[in-house]
Write a protein that holds these residues in place. Structure first.
Motif, PDB file in Angstrom:
ATOM      1  N   TRP A 175       6.957  -3.673 -13.006  1.00 31.62           N
ATOM      2  CA  TRP A 175       5.743  -3.049 -12.472  1.00 31.62           C
ATOM      3  C   TRP A 175       5.264  -1.912 -13.365  1.00 31.62           C
ATOM      4  CZ3 TRP A 175       8.002  -2.657  -6.838  1.00 31.62           C
ATOM      5  CH2 TRP A 175       7.951  -3.929  -6.249  1.00 31.62           C
ATOM      6  N   ARG A 180       1.178  -1.992 -13.053  1.00 30.58           N
ATOM      7  CA  ARG A 180       0.818  -2.552 -11.752  1.00 30.58           C
ATOM      8  C   ARG A 180       0.596  -1.440 -10.726  1.00 30.58           C
ATOM      9  NH1 ARG A 180       2.870  -7.653 -10.698  1.00 30.58           N
ATOM     10  NH2 ARG A 180       1.953  -7.366  -8.627  1.00 30.58           N
ATOM     11  N   ILE A 183       0.838  -2.522  -6.046  1.00 25.15           N
ATOM     12  CA  ILE A 183       2.093  -2.620  -5.290  1.00 25.15           C
ATOM     13  C   ILE A 183       1.915  -2.003  -3.901  1.00 25.15           C
ATOM     14  CG2 ILE A 183       4.552  -2.080  -5.317  1.00 25.15           C
ATOM     15  CD1 ILE A 183       3.494  -3.942  -7.582  1.00 25.15           C
ATOM     16  N   ASP A 187       6.148  -4.310  -0.826  1.00 25.30           N
ATOM     17  CA  ASP A 187       6.719  -4.655  -2.122  1.00 25.30           C
ATOM     18  C   ASP A 187       7.816  -3.664  -2.501  1.00 25.30           C
ATOM     19  OD1 ASP A 187       4.945  -6.816  -2.599  1.00 25.30           O
ATOM     20  OD2 ASP A 187       3.417  -5.444  -3.372  1.00 25.30           O
ATOM     21  N   ARG A 262       7.088   3.373  -9.088  1.00 26.74           N
ATOM     22  CA  ARG A 262       6.378   2.966  -7.869  1.00 26.74           C
ATOM     23  C   ARG A 262       7.267   3.264  -6.678  1.00 26.74           C
ATOM     24  NH1 ARG A 262       3.955   2.336 -12.674  1.00 26.74           N
ATOM     25  NH2 ARG A 262       2.194   0.882 -12.631  1.00 26.74           N
TER      26      ARG A 262
END
Length: 349
Positions: A175, A180, A183, A187, A262
């Motif tokens: 990620w 990314r 998310i 996730d 993330r």
């Protein structure tokens, strides 16, 4: 070498809280676990491999994973000495994961010290992490105290734990690499469950119950408890990195923002903050300026993401505690494991 039973026998009073349990036994347990690290057949093997890994492992933190393995063994009425090799295996897996994780994240500090890849070089650090991984299954296979059937079952648990952790790490790194920002919290929960909850909670508890001779119901109850509390542990660890104090500064304070992690707070803020684009800009820039890192934290506070993550972790542990009490017989060891859940989520308070 002292055994875990020797150490427990020397303690006049059983710890009344999980924090006290860690404080009493972390150092002594570390000595037992590190004794499983061998020496080389050539002096330079020790210089470039074994001695460095031992020094790294000696700066071992709170040792909560092996200690909950011992507590689970005791909670089902088992002999804790039988859990020693499994506890060592889990701790050496943790060592390997940290070494490799720090290289992947380009981290600078680990437990208040420069990361191994900075002091020894990336090549040797990777090699030391590989060595720690090699100790995981071999430590259990070579244990003369365990039956062959128990060895096979424990090693199967360790193999599955390793795969799941690597799966979670793949999501975490992938990620970040691909930028990314789509998310979701769901996730994140999949990633953190795989990357952390299995090896930091579920498997140590399940293995402790297995070697302790627990029933299938006890094994699965402790596994489920470890899965929930292990996830709460990771959420709280992420919170500590952002808004903790003394403990966090030893872990490269707010490095999760620099690394673009993330975390649950980040993915929640990305869905709910009007300052989403500014947060993405900060997360994408490998920013180290304390003022900018503080700005990112403020965005997460304003969007309710910090409180969301804290509440999620507290709810996880509350439900898990109630479920465990219903399935495992009362004992001092069960009280310690219940206290563990509170310690996992109260480290900021």
């Amino acid at each position: 070498m002292e055994t875990i039973n020797d150490i427990i026998a020397l303690t006049e009073q059983s710890p009344t809280s999980f924090e006290e349990y860690l404080s009493c036994y972390a150092s002594k347990i570390g000595d037992i676990l590190n004794a499983y690290i061998p020496s080389g057949s050539h002096p330079d093997m020790d210089r470039y491999l074994y001695d460095s890994l031992k020094r790294y492992s000696e700066n071992g933190g709170k040792r909560h994973r092996p200690l909950i393995c011992f507590a689970a063994c005791r909670a089902v009425g088992g002999n804790m000495e039988l859990a020693t090799s499994a506890a060592a295996a889990i701790e050496h897996f943790h060592t390997a994961a940290l070494i490799h994780d720090d290289i992947a994240d380009e981290a600078e500090l680990r437990r208040g010290e420069p990361c191994l890849h900075l002091t020894e070089g990336i090549g040797l650090a990777i090699n030391m992490g590989d060595l720690a991984l090699s100790l995981v299954n071999g430590t259990v296979i070579n244990d003369p105290l365990l039956s062959d059937a128990v060895k096979v079952r424990v090693v199967s648990e360790l193999i599955e734990m390793t795969r799941r952790t690597i799966e979670g790490q793949a999501l975490d790194i992938g990620w970040a690499r691909d930028g990314r920002y789509d998310i979701t919290p769901e996730d994140y929960l999949v990633m953190a469950t795989h990357k952390t909850a299995h090896y930091s909670g579920a498997v140590p508890l399940a293995i402790g119950a297995i070697v302790g001779g627990g029933t299938e119901q006890q094994i699965e109850a402790l596994r489920s408890y470890g899965l929930d509390t292990g996830l709460a542990f990771q959420i709280q660890d992420d919170l500590l990195n952002l808004i903790g104090s003394e403990e966090s500064t030893k872990k490269d304070f707010r490095s999760d923002i620099t690394e673009g992690k993330r975390t649950l707070m980040v993915v929640h803020a990305l869905q709910n903050s009007p300052k989403r684009e500014r947060l993405i800009e900060i997360l994408s820039s490998k920013e180290k300026d304390p003022a900018v890192l503080a700005e990112a934290v403020d965005i997460m506070v304003e969007s309710g993401s910090i409180e969301y993550a804290r509440t999620y972790a507290e709810n996880l542990t509350s439900i898990a505690k109630n479920r465990l009490v219903d399935l495992v017989e009362p004992s001092d060891s069960l009280k310690l494991l219940i206290s563990m859940a509170d310690w996992f989520v109260n480290r900021l308070k």
